[in-house]
Design an enzyme around this catalytic site. Structure first.
Site, mmCIF file in Angstrom:
data_model
loop_
_atom_site.group_PDB
_atom_site.id
_atom_site.type_symbol
_atom_site.label_atom_id
_atom_site.label_comp_id
_atom_site.label_asym_id
_atom_site.label_seq_id
_atom_site.Cartn_x
_atom_site.Cartn_y
_atom_site.Cartn_z
ATOM 1 N N GLU A 1 -1.980 4.906 8.183
ATOM 2 C CA GLU A 1 -2.342 3.930 7.154
ATOM 3 C C GLU A 1 -2.950 4.698 5.984
ATOM 4 O O GLU A 1 -3.948 5.390 6.146
ATOM 5 C CB GLU A 1 -3.345 2.914 7.728
ATOM 6 C CG GLU A 1 -3.748 1.873 6.710
ATOM 7 C CD GLU A 1 -4.370 0.621 7.343
ATOM 8 O OE1 GLU A 1 -4.349 0.490 8.584
ATOM 9 O OE2 GLU A 1 -4.880 -0.225 6.581
ATOM 10 N N ARG A 2 -2.298 4.606 4.838
ATOM 11 C CA ARG A 2 -2.755 5.312 3.624
ATOM 12 C C ARG A 2 -2.702 6.831 3.786
ATOM 13 O O ARG A 2 -3.608 7.539 3.343
ATOM 14 C CB ARG A 2 -4.175 4.908 3.224
ATOM 15 C CG ARG A 2 -4.488 3.432 3.309
ATOM 16 C CD ARG A 2 -3.662 2.603 2.393
ATOM 17 N NE ARG A 2 -4.013 1.183 2.511
ATOM 18 C CZ ARG A 2 -3.271 0.205 2.011
ATOM 19 N NH1 ARG A 2 -2.143 0.455 1.395
ATOM 20 N NH2 ARG A 2 -3.647 -1.042 2.134
ATOM 21 N N ASN B 1 -8.699 0.535 11.928
ATOM 22 C CA ASN B 1 -8.042 -0.698 12.382
ATOM 23 C C ASN B 1 -7.480 -0.346 13.762
ATOM 24 O O ASN B 1 -6.306 -0.052 13.925
ATOM 25 C CB ASN B 1 -6.932 -1.117 11.418
ATOM 26 C CG ASN B 1 -7.512 -1.560 10.086
ATOM 27 O OD1 ASN B 1 -8.557 -2.203 10.033
ATOM 28 N ND2 ASN B 1 -6.849 -1.203 9.001
ATOM 29 N N GLU C 1 -11.719 -7.420 7.171
ATOM 30 C CA GLU C 1 -10.274 -7.462 6.962
ATOM 31 C C GLU C 1 -9.519 -7.884 8.224
ATOM 32 O O GLU C 1 -8.538 -7.258 8.626
ATOM 33 C CB GLU C 1 -9.761 -6.102 6.454
ATOM 34 C CG GLU C 1 -10.378 -5.711 5.123
ATOM 35 C CD GLU C 1 -9.838 -4.433 4.521
ATOM 36 O OE1 GLU C 1 -9.442 -3.538 5.286
ATOM 37 O OE2 GLU C 1 -9.835 -4.325 3.285
ATOM 38 N N ARG D 1 -19.137 0.624 10.335
ATOM 39 C CA ARG D 1 -18.735 0.635 8.928
ATOM 40 C C ARG D 1 -19.377 -0.492 8.127
ATOM 41 O O ARG D 1 -19.380 -1.661 8.541
ATOM 42 C CB ARG D 1 -17.221 0.590 8.822
ATOM 43 C CG ARG D 1 -16.632 1.888 9.374
ATOM 44 C CD ARG D 1 -15.147 1.953 9.235
ATOM 45 N NE ARG D 1 -14.724 2.449 7.955
ATOM 46 C CZ ARG D 1 -13.858 1.827 7.155
ATOM 47 N NH1 ARG D 1 -13.382 0.656 7.482
ATOM 48 N NH2 ARG D 1 -13.484 2.381 6.037
ATOM 49 N N ARG E 1 -17.526 -9.842 -4.362
ATOM 50 C CA ARG E 1 -17.336 -8.943 -3.213
ATOM 51 C C ARG E 1 -18.267 -7.742 -3.317
ATOM 52 O O ARG E 1 -18.672 -7.183 -2.301
ATOM 53 C CB ARG E 1 -15.877 -8.503 -3.186
ATOM 54 C CG ARG E 1 -15.613 -7.380 -2.222
ATOM 55 C CD ARG E 1 -14.137 -7.144 -2.100
ATOM 56 N NE ARG E 1 -13.858 -5.879 -1.434
ATOM 57 C CZ ARG E 1 -12.638 -5.384 -1.281
ATOM 58 N NH1 ARG E 1 -11.587 -6.052 -1.751
ATOM 59 N NH2 ARG E 1 -12.460 -4.248 -0.662
ATOM 60 N N LYS F 1 -19.111 3.007 2.141
ATOM 61 C CA LYS F 1 -18.215 3.569 1.123
ATOM 62 C C LYS F 1 -19.015 3.898 -0.138
ATOM 63 O O LYS F 1 -19.992 3.220 -0.450
ATOM 64 C CB LYS F 1 -17.090 2.589 0.794
ATOM 65 C CG LYS F 1 -16.096 2.432 1.930
ATOM 66 C CD LYS F 1 -14.828 1.693 1.509
ATOM 67 C CE LYS F 1 -13.915 1.528 2.730
ATOM 68 N NZ LYS F 1 -12.596 0.990 2.413
ATOM 69 N N ASP G 1 -14.175 -0.626 -3.038
ATOM 70 C CA ASP G 1 -13.244 0.018 -2.115
ATOM 71 C C ASP G 1 -12.547 1.219 -2.748
ATOM 72 O O ASP G 1 -11.362 1.137 -3.068
ATOM 73 C CB ASP G 1 -12.192 -1.023 -1.673
ATOM 74 C CG ASP G 1 -11.270 -0.482 -0.598
ATOM 75 O OD1 ASP G 1 -11.504 0.641 -0.120
ATOM 76 O OD2 ASP G 1 -10.314 -1.186 -0.243
ATOM 77 N N GLU H 1 -5.682 7.048 -1.893
ATOM 78 C CA GLU H 1 -5.088 5.716 -1.866
ATOM 79 C C GLU H 1 -4.944 5.103 -3.264
ATOM 80 O O GLU H 1 -3.841 4.821 -3.717
ATOM 81 C CB GLU H 1 -5.933 4.812 -0.968
ATOM 82 C CG GLU H 1 -5.413 3.387 -0.930
ATOM 83 C CD GLU H 1 -6.241 2.501 -0.026
ATOM 84 O OE1 GLU H 1 -7.166 3.006 0.627
ATOM 85 O OE2 GLU H 1 -5.962 1.291 0.019
ATOM 86 N N GLU I 1 -8.208 8.074 -14.431
ATOM 87 C CA GLU I 1 -8.990 6.858 -14.682
ATOM 88 C C GLU I 1 -8.529 6.188 -15.969
ATOM 89 O O GLU I 1 -8.378 4.973 -16.036
ATOM 90 C CB GLU I 1 -10.473 7.251 -14.805
ATOM 91 C CG GLU I 1 -11.376 6.102 -15.236
ATOM 92 C CD GLU I 1 -12.797 6.564 -15.539
ATOM 93 O OE1 GLU I 1 -12.986 7.719 -15.974
ATOM 94 O OE2 GLU I 1 -13.723 5.769 -15.323
ATOM 95 N N TRP J 1 -9.295 -11.676 -2.675
ATOM 96 C CA TRP J 1 -9.682 -10.309 -2.328
ATOM 97 C C TRP J 1 -10.922 -9.813 -3.062
ATOM 98 O O TRP J 1 -11.557 -8.837 -2.647
ATOM 99 C CB TRP J 1 -8.520 -9.337 -2.570
ATOM 100 C CG TRP J 1 -7.426 -9.518 -1.573
ATOM 101 C CD1 TRP J 1 -6.272 -10.215 -1.738
ATOM 102 C CD2 TRP J 1 -7.415 -9.019 -0.231
ATOM 103 N NE1 TRP J 1 -5.532 -10.174 -0.584
ATOM 104 C CE2 TRP J 1 -6.211 -9.443 0.362
ATOM 105 C CE3 TRP J 1 -8.299 -8.245 0.540
ATOM 106 C CZ2 TRP J 1 -5.874 -9.132 1.681
ATOM 107 C CZ3 TRP J 1 -7.957 -7.934 1.848
ATOM 108 C CH2 TRP J 1 -6.771 -8.377 2.402
HETATM 109 O O1 GCW Z 1 -9.139 0.453 1.248
HETATM 110 C C1 GCW Z 1 -8.858 -0.332 2.306
HETATM 111 C C2 GCW Z 1 -7.528 0.163 2.724
HETATM 112 C C3 GCW Z 1 -7.200 -0.145 4.147
HETATM 113 C C4 GCW Z 1 -8.326 0.369 5.001
HETATM 114 C C5 GCW Z 1 -9.626 -0.303 4.582
HETATM 115 C C6 GCW Z 1 -10.810 0.260 5.338
HETATM 116 C C7 GCW Z 1 -8.104 1.286 7.186
HETATM 117 O O2 GCW Z 1 -6.559 -0.375 1.865
HETATM 118 O O3 GCW Z 1 -6.002 0.504 4.446
HETATM 119 O O4 GCW Z 1 -8.069 0.164 6.361
HETATM 120 O O5 GCW Z 1 -9.862 -0.073 3.233
HETATM 121 O O6 GCW Z 1 -11.448 1.144 4.800
HETATM 122 O O7 GCW Z 1 -11.088 -0.182 6.426
#
Ligand code: GCW
Length: 845
Positions: free
Chosen positions: A176-177, A219, A300, A333, A350, A374, A379, A407, A525, A556
């Site tokens: 994923e990514r 995930n 998510e 997380r 958000r 994060k 995100d 990403e 950017e 979202w």
């Molecule tokens: O940025 C988003 C991503 C998802 C990712 C999620 C996360 C692994 O698009 O792909 O899932 O964050 O950090 O959990």
């Protein structure tokens, strides 16, 4: 004569030796000239390691390998202090009187030159074997960088105890990514048979001080906790262990129910606690040095404690208690938010989520829990302020999660060096306490004297020869590790180190690449989300191409609220969502006032009219226009700068990067045009410089003479996506809002135009679409003479005709006279319809 010729041939061969990028920054390329002479004199003939552990053996082997590569000499390996000169590695106690007795922290090292009797020694001292390994890599780095070894006295202690990487690999082998190929760990629902890549990856990690790695997607696939996988996890741990890298796994919080046949996964149910304990015990029986567990819950669509009205602390603690007896850590997380928020409610935000979810729980987490936050509140966007949660936890361990995999940063098809971004965040003063409360100090646990804390990087390296799909993207992993080890290093220093290790010491190469890397984030950017717009990509789709409105009118919460009247999210306390109030007053006051809010974050924090003037005096709309034109030019300049390195960089990597940068230069134009068009349509304010919406030399495909091609509105679903119209219709993605496509099944189609300009030399730019569902072929003709042909075979993440697949072909050096016919022929393949957006005819200087 012959001899000379052979020599120069050899020298040449050394320079252009094909390099795949596999060795990354650990190439140990042969030194030449004075540097070679100097090190041949100072590096002794023996390397002794006094510690018999496998990690210490790796350290010794690495020294032998590095010296052999760089100096062409094979050191003698020993395991006690020899009489003659030597490199000697051991703990302070083992080294006896060779160096003064000092106390070194875990993983720290001391490189010290000393003389005893007739022997000159280069000592690598540490308190544990990982420290020896890190010292060995530091010594080799010094040699590669040409730093002197005389009077060596370098003591380094890692800034933070936690220096981890996460991988988002799925058991089926996809990532994923991930942008560098499939998983190095997994294949067909099992651990790969051949783990050579895993061991080599662990070596790369060790070289930058990383000591733990989670091996599956957050995930998480619940199957990983079934007994079948335990020995497989242990195999990966075995492969990484010689490099001091411990393995961690991600788990699914619903496992006690989905796997355990319990009727609940309630974290406060004793049966659930017992289930976790039993499972964790089993894992540790197979891999006793497991580093810990990563948990994504209530996020998510993942299940979590909310199912039982329990808190995140309850959830984290039930797993953490199972890990505690084994010394394992639980990373919980902080990426928890509601993705079904009402977008019409202007108070919804958000950005508030992490703080709102975790601040009140401060002090309720077990000592071996780390809340993994994060860098920003949304995100991994192209720019975000530091997450306020870092300043909001005093009695809880924390770690900053940085995304090394690109990403929202062009997915490694664009060069973006992220270290300057991370530095800004890490150095940000949260004003959370009287002493040092920079984000880095908070994350490392220094500010509030926490037992642990630090750094987590999401890496997602893959099976591609160069690990990431882009040679220049390797710098992000290198930089991440260097910052986790020492966040006080400057971006310049890191870029320079990486460049010299990766591409050699030539000053022109060093300077060119370092400059490119250092400016690349600002450049990126400014075409994908300037002034705090976060990102203008398709956030509901591939996170790659342009789609200004994709952020809006959905739950979202990545809203930038751009419309006809203005742009930006009002996060003020006075009139907005109140997000700014989550910061301590010194930060909040600065952000709240338009007078002191930095321009870079303006639209993240405030909603303003397009005519709002920035601190520079420029209006917001003019900045959006100008910045896009400036950076499209900047990426073109990268191409030219790179070309100036021809012959100075080995051929394979030179060509790979050239292709990548040329592609990126085309994409920067796609972004420029799409974003400026959208904002022009919305604001109705013309560009003061007259560039926006004027494309000299451009011939829209839909206005060419078409044979077979049909005109398509970009918002129509493409073949293969028959399930109704796309969620969003980004008309800005195609020049003029239209493209031409060749029906699937057609043999070929053509689009032609007559040249009407002055005679001269021209470059033709063909904007075409490279969908993922076929390999169309194109040919270009001038007056019936074939001048170019190519295949649309890039690995792009879309099957649609949109900015993600929009790609530029440059055909330089074409002589044109008035009346010449330029014809493009497209041959469709599979679902790929050989589509064209426009032809641009640019006079050459
Ligand atoms: O940025 C988003 C991503 C998802 C990712 C999620 C996360 C692994 O698009 O792909 O899932 O964050 O950090 O959990």
């Amino acid at each position: 004569m012959l001899k000379l010729g052979l020599l120069s041939l050899l020298a040449c061969a050394a320079l252009v030796r094909a390099e795949t990028g596999y060795d990354a920054w650990l190439r140990y390329a042969p030194l030449e000239g004075a540097a070679l002479e100097r090190y041949r004199l100072t590096v002794p003939a023996v390397v002794a390691v006094l510690d018999p552990s496998p990690v210490a053996m790796s350290a010794r082997a690495e020294i032998v390998r590095g010296v052999k590569g760089m100096l062409g000499r094979t050191l003698r390996e020993e395991s006690s202090v020899p009489k003659e000169s030597a490199i000697v590695m051991g703990t302070v106690a083992q080294l006896g009187g060779l160096i003064p007795a000092v106390t070194l922290a875990p993983d720290a090292f001391w490189l010290k030159s000393t003389t005893q009797g007739t022997g000159h020694f280069i000592v690598i001292a540490a308190s544990n074997d990982r420290g020896l390994l890190y010292g060995a890599f530091a010594l080799l780095r010094k040699i590669t960088l040409g730093e002197g070894l005389a009077n060596l006295d370098l003591r380094e202690t890692p800034y933070a105890p936690v220096r981890w990487v996460n991988h988002w690999d799925r058991l089926n082998g996809t990532i994923e990514r991930g942008y560098g190929g499939n998983s190095i760990f997994w294949e067909n629902d099992h651990v790969r048979q051949d783990l050579t890549r895993v061991a080599d990856y662990a070596r790369l990690l060790a070289s930058i001080g990383i000591d733990a790695c989670s091996i599956n997607n957050v995930n998480a696939d619940p199957r990983l906790l079934t007994a079948e996988y335990t020995p497989e996890i242990a195999r990966i741990a075995d492969a990484m262990r010689p490099w001091g890298v411990r393995v961690a796994i991600s788990v699914d919080f619903g496992s006690p129910q989905s796997l355990g046949k319990l009727d609940t996964f309630d974290p406060l149910d004793p049966r659930v606690a017992a289930w976790w304990k039993a499972h964790v015990d089993e894992l540790y029986a197979a891999a006793p040095d497991l580093a810990g567990i990563v948990l994504k819950a209530d996020s998510e669509g993942r299940v979590g404690p909310s199912a039982y009205h329990r808190t995140h602390a309850d959830a984290a603690n039930v797993v953490a208690r199972a890990l505690a007896p084994h010394g394992g850590l639980l990373f919980y997380r902080g990426f928890v938010y509601d993705h079904h928020m009402d977008w019409q409610n202007l108070k919804n935000d958000r950005g508030r989520a992490a703080y709102d979810n975790f601040h009140a729980l401060d002090g309720q987490f077990e000592a071996n829990v780390i809340v993994q936050i994060k860098n920003g509140p949304i995100d991994f966007q192209v720019r975000e302020p530091a997450s306020p949660l870092f300043g909001g936890l005093e009695k809880t361990n924390q770690a900053i999660e940085l995304q090394v995999t690109q990403e929202y940063f062009g997915q490694a098809r664009h060069t973006v060096f992220l270290v300057p971004y991370w530095k800004e965040t890490l150095d940000f003063d949260m004003h959370a306490a009287a002493g040092d409360s920079t984000l880095k100090a908070l994350a490392a646990g220094k500010t509030f004297h926490r037992p642990t804390g630090g750094f987590v990087g999401v890496v997602n390296a893959g099976l591609d020869e160069n690990w990431f799909g882009n040679h220049l993207s390797q710098a992000n992993l290198y930089g991440y590790g260097r910052l986790a080890w020492n966040p006080d290093l400057s971006s310049q220093k890191i870029a320079d180190e990486w460049t010299r290790l990766t591409f050699g010491a030539n000053p022109k190469v060093d300077q060119t690449i370092t400059q490119m890397q250092l400016t690349s984030w600002r450049t990126y950017e400014n075409y994908t989300g300037p002034l705090g717009l976060q990102t203008l990509t398709d956030i509901t789709g591939d996170h790659y191409g342009v789609n200004v409105e994709a952020s809006e009118r959905n739950g979202w919460g990545q809203w930038h609220r751009a419309d006809e009247a203005g742009v930006g999210m009002d996060r003020t306390v006075a009139t907005g969502t109140g997000y700014i109030g989550q910061y301590r007053p010194a930060v909040a006051d600065r952000f709240e006032s338009l007078a002191s809010c930095p321009d870079d974050l303006l639209l993240f924090l405030h909603h303003v009219p397009y005519t709002h003037r920035l601190h520079s005096g420029k209006t917001v709309i003019q900045y959006i226009y100008d910045s896009h034109y400036e950076v499209a030019a900047a990426v073109s300049a990268y191409v030219e700068q790179w070309k100036s390195l021809r012959g100075l960089v080995d051929e394979q990597r030179f060509n790979d990067v050239l292709t990548q940068l040329e592609y990126q230069a085309g994409q920067a134009v796609v972004w420029r045009d799409a974003v400026t068009t959208w904002f022009y349509r919305a604001s109705k304010i013309a560009d003061a410089k007259g560039l926006v919406d004027h494309y000299p030399g451009r011939v829209e495909a839909e206005s060419m003479t078409l044979a077979g091609y049909t005109v398509r509105d970009i918002s129509e679903p493409t073949p293969g996506r028959a399930n109704g119209p796309p969620i969003v219709t980004p008309a800005e993605d195609a020049s003029g809002g239209k493209v031409v496509a060749c029906p699937t099944g057609a043999k070929s189609c053509t689009a032609s135009t007559k040249f009407a300009g002055q005679p001269g030399w021209y470059t033709l730019r063909v904007e075409y679409f490279d969908q993922a569902n076929g390999v169309a072929h194109y040919r270009a003709w001038v007056n019936g003479q074939a001048v170019d042909e190519w295949a649309a075979d890039l690995r792009l993440p879309s099957i649609r005709l949109d900015s993600t697949t929009s790609t530029r072909r440059t055909i330089a050096g074409i002589a044109l006279r008035p009346g010449d016919e330029i014809r493009i022929e497209g041959v469709p393949d599979g679902g790929e319809v050989a589509a064209l957006d426009y032809l641009e005819i640019v006079a050459e200087k």
